[in-house]
Design an enzyme around this catalytic site. Structure first.
Site, short mmCIF file in Angstrom:
data_model
loop_
_atom_site.label_atom_id
_atom_site.label_comp_id
_atom_site.label_asym_id
_atom_site.label_seq_id
_atom_site.Cartn_x
_atom_site.Cartn_y
_atom_site.Cartn_z
N GLU A 33 0.80 -1.22 0.00
CA GLU A 33 0.00 0.00 0.00
C GLU A 33 0.84 1.28 0.00
O GLU A 33 1.03 1.92 1.04
CB GLU A 33 -0.95 0.03 1.20
CG GLU A 33 -1.99 -1.06 1.15
CD GLU A 33 -3.18 -0.80 2.08
OE1 GLU A 33 -3.16 0.22 2.80
OE2 GLU A 33 -4.11 -1.60 2.07
N GLU A 68 -5.34 -8.72 1.13
CA GLU A 68 -6.03 -8.36 2.38
C GLU A 68 -7.50 -8.11 2.10
O GLU A 68 -7.85 -7.51 1.09
CB GLU A 68 -5.49 -7.07 3.00
CG GLU A 68 -4.12 -7.18 3.59
CD GLU A 68 -3.65 -5.88 4.25
OE1 GLU A 68 -4.50 -5.09 4.74
OE2 GLU A 68 -2.44 -5.65 4.26
C1 NOJ Z 1 -4.17 -2.28 5.18
C2 NOJ Z 1 -2.82 -2.41 5.82
O1 NOJ Z 1 -1.95 -3.08 4.95
C3 NOJ Z 1 -2.86 -3.09 7.18
O2 NOJ Z 1 -1.62 -2.90 7.76
C4 NOJ Z 1 -4.00 -2.52 7.99
O3 NOJ Z 1 -4.00 -3.00 9.30
C5 NOJ Z 1 -5.31 -2.85 7.29
N1 NOJ Z 1 -5.30 -2.17 6.02
C6 NOJ Z 1 -6.56 -2.42 8.05
O4 NOJ Z 1 -6.60 -1.04 8.14
#
Ligand code: NOJ
Length: 452
Positions: free
Chosen positions: A171, A358
């Site tokens: 990200e 994710e």
């Molecule tokens: C994306 C991130 O990669 C992760 O670190 C985070 O905890 C989650 N989103 C939830 O916000």
């Protein structure tokens, strides 16, 4: 009339797993030669993280990884997306290798493999070594790209005999714009737009260094990709006009990441829209950025609705205040996002293999009652998203892996520990783990390879 419910299976090769990241679960923030990261520093600035939470202990996974991995495997996962902490491998991010850091990940990777968990390793999940920030200015400086290249070489050489799935960066927006522009994430700076665009460019170059390292040292069968959080844009109606509107917004919003990565250039209209704030580039940068990858990782949580406006221009619709969302207010309940983000990546950039690296839901869950956490909210959220993912796969979108974020509750960045994304409840006082209802359900989904 007898009704016979059908199981609708996912493809037989579909990979199911859990995702987590070193800084959010490991703790042991200053143990065995690990240097501080910008997040260790940022969390100590009063007011930056909810309740003054730090990453010092987190889930103590550094010491408890054997039990954690055993629980993941017992739930039926076959894949585990983890990240390596750069400041564990190089205390200051550059210089001498910290052998104890290498030893830790050797133990972790070996344990995962022993339990039947295939590791997918993210090289960088936001924990820039403080030394890199202090010595080079972090992502503002090209020297950070070079240091990242050395780090990538080091970990691919050390673990590449066993790790065959590599993710370069996680990200990009969250450690560029939000770290150097809006100041919401470590190191928490608020700098001019040109600097922010420069940090994106350097991050893209670091991605290229990661790809290069895997190609040079990854050995047979090594695959590499980037994990992005491409904003999903959902056509308000699935009509050609709204789909085209959503597609135009997607391309524009991905001007900094997917566009250069897949086309080898920043679109001229995009650069023109940045004007004097465009990043400074040097010969060879775009070749480095656009090397071929093997898959694209997408973190999908939410999307925004788009329609073709009256003047033909795409119109992004605001959410009304009563639109359903998780306790993480940004996380609107938009299951169609997991249909449209991968579909657009495949259609626009010709991506042939996509992993949902994710997907999950953050709520302030209550502690277990009689050993049970009935997180029906999360279970339903996941179920609705998986239905849309299945629709995408049925329509031919090439998604072949899904990683639930997250295995256990952990350090949710500026929201600290109160915001829980795990399907396993973490008691931060005792470090006891309790699988929630959502974990039991996800375990059945993985076993059936179908939504149950
Ligand atoms: C994306 C991130 O990669 C992760 O670190 C985070 O905890 C989650 N989103 C939830 O916000």
């Amino acid at each position: 009339m007898p009704i016979k419910p059908k199981l609708r299976p996912f493809p037989s090769h579909f990979a199911w797993g859990f995702a987590a990241a070193a800084p959010q679960i490991e703790g042991a923030a200053y143990t065995d030669g690990k240097g501080p990261s910008v997040w260790d520093t940022f969390a100590r600035i009063p007011g930056k993280v909810a309740n003054g939470d730090t990453l010092d202990v987190a889930c103590d996974h550094y010491h408890r990884y054997p039990e954690d991995l055993a629980m993941m495997a017992a739930l039926g996962a076959k894949h585990y997306r983890l990240s390596i902490a750069w400041p564990r491998i190089f205390s200051r991010g550059h210089g001498e290798v910290n052998q104890k850091g290498i030893d830790f990940y050797n133990r972790l990777i070996d344990k995962a493999l022993e339990l039947g968990l295939t590791p997918w390793v993210t090289m960088y999940h936001w924990d820039t070594p403080q030394g890199i920030e202090d010595d080079f200015g972090g992502w503002r400086n090209r020297d950070t790209v070079k240091a990242f290249g050395v780090y990538a070489d080091t970990i691919v050489k050390a673990f590449g005999d066993r790790v065959k799935h590599w993710i370069t960066l996680n990200e990009i927006i969250c450690f560029t714009r939000m770290s150097y522009g809006t100041g919401q994430r470590g190191p928490g700076l608020m700098l001019p737009e040109q600097v922010v665009n420069q940090t994106y460019h350097h991050a893209m170059m670091a991605h290229g260094e990661g790809v290069r390292a895997v190609r040079q040292h990854g050995g047979p069968g090594a695959r590499v990709g980037l994990t992005d959080c491409s904003e999903a844009f959902i056509p308000l109606s699935e009509t050609p006009a709204d789909i085209e509107a959503a597609r135009r917004v997607f391309v524009h919003e991905n001007g900094r990441v997917l566009e250069p990565m897949y086309t080898g250039r920043y679109a001229p209209e995009f650069l023109a829209s940045l004007g004097a704030d465009a990043p400074h580039m040097e010969p060879g940068d775009l070749e480095l950025i656009s090397q071929a990858t093997d898959f694209l990782g997408l973190n999908v949580y939410r999307g925004r609705f788009v329609r073709a406006g009256a003047d033909g221009k795409p119109e992004i619709l605001p959410f009304p205040p009563n639109y359903p969302a998780a306790d993480a207010e940004w996380l609107t309940h938009t299951p169609q996002s997991i249909y449209w983000a991968p579909r657009m990546a495949a259609e626009i950039y010709g991506v042939e293999s996509i992993a949902i690296t994710e997907n999950g839901a953050g709520y302030n869950d209550l502690p277990p009652v009689n050993g049970e956490v009935l997180d029906l909210h999360r279970r339903d959220y996941l179920r609705n998203y998986l239905r849309e993912l299945q629709r995408a796969i049925d329509d031919g979108v090439p998604v072949d892996a899904y990683f639930l974020w997250s295995f256990m509750d952990n350090f949710e960045w500026a929201d600290g520990y109160q915001r829980r994304f795990g399907v396993v409840y973490t008691n931060y006082e005792t470090q006891e783990r309790t699988p929630k209802a959502s974990a039991k359900w996800y375990s059945q989904v993985m076993a059936a390879n179908a939504i149950v």
